[in-house]
Design an enzyme around this catalytic site. Structure first.
Site, mmCIF file in Angstrom:
data_model
loop_
_atom_site.group_PDB
_atom_site.id
_atom_site.type_symbol
_atom_site.label_atom_id
_atom_site.label_comp_id
_atom_site.label_asym_id
_atom_site.label_seq_id
_atom_site.Cartn_x
_atom_site.Cartn_y
_atom_site.Cartn_z
ATOM 1 N NE ARG A 56 1.824 -5.630 12.230
ATOM 2 C CZ ARG A 56 1.242 -5.650 11.036
ATOM 3 N NH1 ARG A 56 0.368 -4.715 10.701
ATOM 4 N NH2 ARG A 56 1.547 -6.591 10.169
ATOM 5 N NE ARG A 65 11.015 -3.625 -2.093
ATOM 6 C CZ ARG A 65 11.082 -2.540 -1.346
ATOM 7 N NH1 ARG A 65 9.970 -1.961 -0.929
ATOM 8 N NH2 ARG A 65 12.252 -2.033 -1.002
ATOM 9 C CB THR A 112 0.752 2.864 6.135
ATOM 10 O OG1 THR A 112 0.094 1.626 6.454
ATOM 11 C CG2 THR A 112 0.336 3.910 7.151
ATOM 12 N N GLY A 140 6.744 11.445 -1.187
ATOM 13 C CA GLY A 140 5.882 12.544 -1.618
ATOM 14 C C GLY A 140 5.860 12.755 -3.114
ATOM 15 C CG HIS A 162 -5.168 -6.241 1.833
ATOM 16 N ND1 HIS A 162 -3.952 -6.860 1.637
ATOM 17 C CD2 HIS A 162 -5.033 -5.532 2.985
ATOM 18 C CE1 HIS A 162 -3.125 -6.553 2.612
ATOM 19 N NE2 HIS A 162 -3.756 -5.738 3.437
ATOM 20 C CB ALA A 169 7.836 -4.712 1.862
ATOM 21 C CB CYS A 170 4.394 -2.172 -1.939
ATOM 22 S SG CYS A 170 5.070 -3.626 -2.773
#
Length: 618
Positions: A388, A419, A274, A511, A247, A270-271
């Site tokens: 989604r 996290r 994407t 970034g 994963h 939630a980390c």
């Protein structure tokens, strides 16, 4: 009643597939059979049929060309982990972290449920490849479903259709994947926009390499090539055959000098997975380029050069919509400009979509994910929290030129993330493969931003819901891979979410995570300096590129990288999971844990990077 003919095209040669389709037609009793060819014409026809049936809403061609909105039943909005089963022959092989039922018992249950389950519907046969066509790592599956929604999403998420069947010769192996919405129609009975059933089963037979899903329509339970095949079944296959199914995202990192590396990273929910897969370097880091290979799953094998080589088995992105914006992930937003399917997001008056945090200010009026009028301040979300998007990966503006390379890509580094508001530093490198595997196996995240340490959820390798066999055996397999690969990837741990005592994030993230990634690539090539800490090798302040982030002082960096003796509590939080897996837990884990505990006890109560070392070189 005699079963209907299967009407297989002439190019279908695989004898096992033909027999399986015949048996499934006899069991499920559909009105017709459609062999999906993966063509644009087929996709457009199915989308139009779903618009006419009320399942799809066509979005504005000016705002979102060739895109559709779908609303699910409110009860069918997410994966159903409590109804997900690993039906191995022996219970102990599934392990304590998976649900298990004996295969014979489960098959009897499923046989009753699937008898006549497709009456009044069309049975679709979807051949698909998890990975570039012709790649030696890619694997072929065939999904049978009665849901056109599944067909259209599978066309985006996988390489599917005639081209796959032409690769499947008479004796070739494939993974059979059977799905039904579990809502047969009697003659004259009207259908509903989102058919489903309250009795849900997501079942995996690891020894047979087979998958069965009943009654859900939600993507995570029905796109069986994704988590079910590419992780749960593939992880079991990988253990038996000596490779890995993980994963993990894959991205390319290119330096100003043209040096290119590929990195794989595992991030729990939630980390920012994407976002990291599509990261945009700060403007000051001119010349550094990031490309996206995949944002969710990777399959890899050992190459002749002694390194691990990987592919992205998927063909699209299936991402959570809320939180995605031009600020958080402009590359993802650009990917969503056209040819997408959106599920359970809100609809704007001008025929576009919207979700929470997409814009700074919400629109004055929307139709929410349940089809109800919505205005700001009405105390309910406009889009479901798990809403989604399904989007073609080829539309990503930073897609890697080699993302479909069947010869696979060499991996230079693994990154594992958690996290945590405290305890875990921004980044450190494991001292060796075994230590890195232990840290990945015990990685965790707080359940909420304000959660106490006791509320940490341990999610090994971000694979806890997706490992298709005993998690202790999974850890042993990772250790075995490290022993057989002569040049394994370097392992790094990151935590973008460390906070001050007042609850503010210490690290800007997004970034600026590129600054950490640059240091990692320097470590891979033996160029970046580092300091030995109680947890591993850490960067010095001067080892990171601070251009454009002038206000980030060495003092602030020291706080971000500090290790408290309280870190031993982190080790104690691992106990519950490790005790569950004790009978198959690698012996190395016991020794590593004791060594870490001893190191933390013998370290200063509050360990920080020494200022006098900042200018030193390793």
């Amino acid at each position: 009643m005699e079963p209907i003919p299967i009407n297989a095209p002439d190019y279908v040669k695989n004898l096992k597939l033909l027999q399986w389709v015949k048996e499934t037609v006899a069991l499920c009793q559909p009105d017709s059979v459609c062999w999906c060819d993966g063509s644009t014409e087929e996709y457009d026809r199915l989308c139009e049929e779903m618009v006419n049936s009320g399942t799809f809403i066509k979005l504005s061609e000016q705002k979102r060309p060739n895109s559709y909105l779908c609303r699910s039943d409110p009860s069918d909005v997410a994966r159903v982990e409590d109804r997900t089963f690993i039906c191995s022959i022996r219970r102990q092989d599934a392990g304590p972290t998976n649900n298990w039922v004996a295969p014979k018992e489960m098959k009897a249950t499923l046989n009753k449920l699937f008898t006549g389950c497709m009456k009044g519907r069309t049975m679709y046969v979807i051949p698909f490849s998890m990975g570039p066509l012709g790649s030696h790592i890619a694997h072929i599956g065939v999904e049978i479903t009665d849901s056109p929604y599944v067909v259209t999403n599978m066309r985006i998420m996988t390489r599917m259709g005639r081209q796959v069947l032409e690769l499947l010769d008479e004796e070739a192996e494939f993974v059979p994947c059977l799905h039904s919405v579990g809502a047969p129609l009697e003659p004259g009975q009207a259908d509903v926009p989102w058919p489903c059933n309250d009795t849900k089963y997501i079942v995996h037979f690891p020894e047979e390499h087979a998958i069965v899903s009943y009654s859900s329509g939600y993507n995570g339970n029905t796109l069986l090539g994704k988590k079910c095949f590419a992780l749960r079944i593939a992880s079991s296959m990988a253990r038996d055959e000596g490779w890995l199914a993980e994963h993990m995202l894959i991205l390319g990192v290119e330096s100003p000098a043209g040096e290119k590396d590929y990195v794989a990273a595992a991030f729990p929910s939630a980390c920012g997975k994407t976002n990291f897969a599509m990261i945009i370097p700060p403007g000051e880091m001119e010349g550094w380029k990031i490309t996206t290979v995949g944002d969710d799953i990777r399959l890899d094998q050992q190459g002749k050069d002694g390194r691990l080589h990987a592919i992205n088995p998927e063909y699209g992105f299936f991402g959570v919509a809320p939180g995605t914006s031009d600020k958080s992930n402009p590359n993802a937003m650009a990917t969503l400009h056209a040819n997408c399917i959106f599920t359970n997001v809100a609809l704007t008056p001008d025929g576009d979509v919207w979700w929470e945090d997409m814009t700074d200010t919400p629109p004055e009026y929307l139709i929410d994910w349940q089809g109800k009028p919505w205005v700001p301040g009405c105390d309910r979300p406009a889009a479901h929290p798990n809403s989604r998007f399904t989007a073609p990966a080829s539309q990503c503006p930073v897609i890697d030129p080699a993302w479909e390379n069947p010869r696979v890509l060499p991996i230079s580094a693994f990154i594992f993330a958690g996290r945590r508001g405290d305890t875990i530093p921004l980044v450190y490198q494991s001292s060796n493969w075994y230590y890195g595997v232990y840290m990945a196996a015990t990685m965790g995240s707080e359940k909420t931003a304000a959660a106490a340490r006791s509320a940490t959820c341990v999610d090994p390798f971000a694979m806890l819901p997706f490992c298709g066999y005993h998690m202790g055996d999974y850890f042993n397999h990772w250790l075995h891979v490290g022993r057989t690969v002569s040049d394994p990837p370097r392992i790094f741990i990151v935590n973008w979410f460390r906070k001050t005592r007042t609850g503010k994030f210490l690290w800007p993230g997004f970034g600026d995570n590129m600054r950490v990634l640059k240091w990692m690539m320097g470590r891979v090539h033996g160029r970046s300096g580092a300091v030995e800490s109680p947890l591993g090798w850490m960067p010095r302040y001067e080892s990171l590129d601070w251009r454009g982030l002038d206000g980030f002082t060495s003092n602030k960096f020291s706080k971000l990288m500090s290790v408290d003796r309280e870190g031993k509590q982190e080790l104690f939080s691992h106990e519950e999971l490790l005790e569950k897996l004790y009978d198959r837990l690698p012996k190395e884990f016991t020794h590593i844990r004791e060594l870490l505990l001893s190191t933390l006890w013998m370290s200063p109560e509050h360990w920080e990077l020494a200022p006098e070392l900042y200018s030193a070189e390793s």
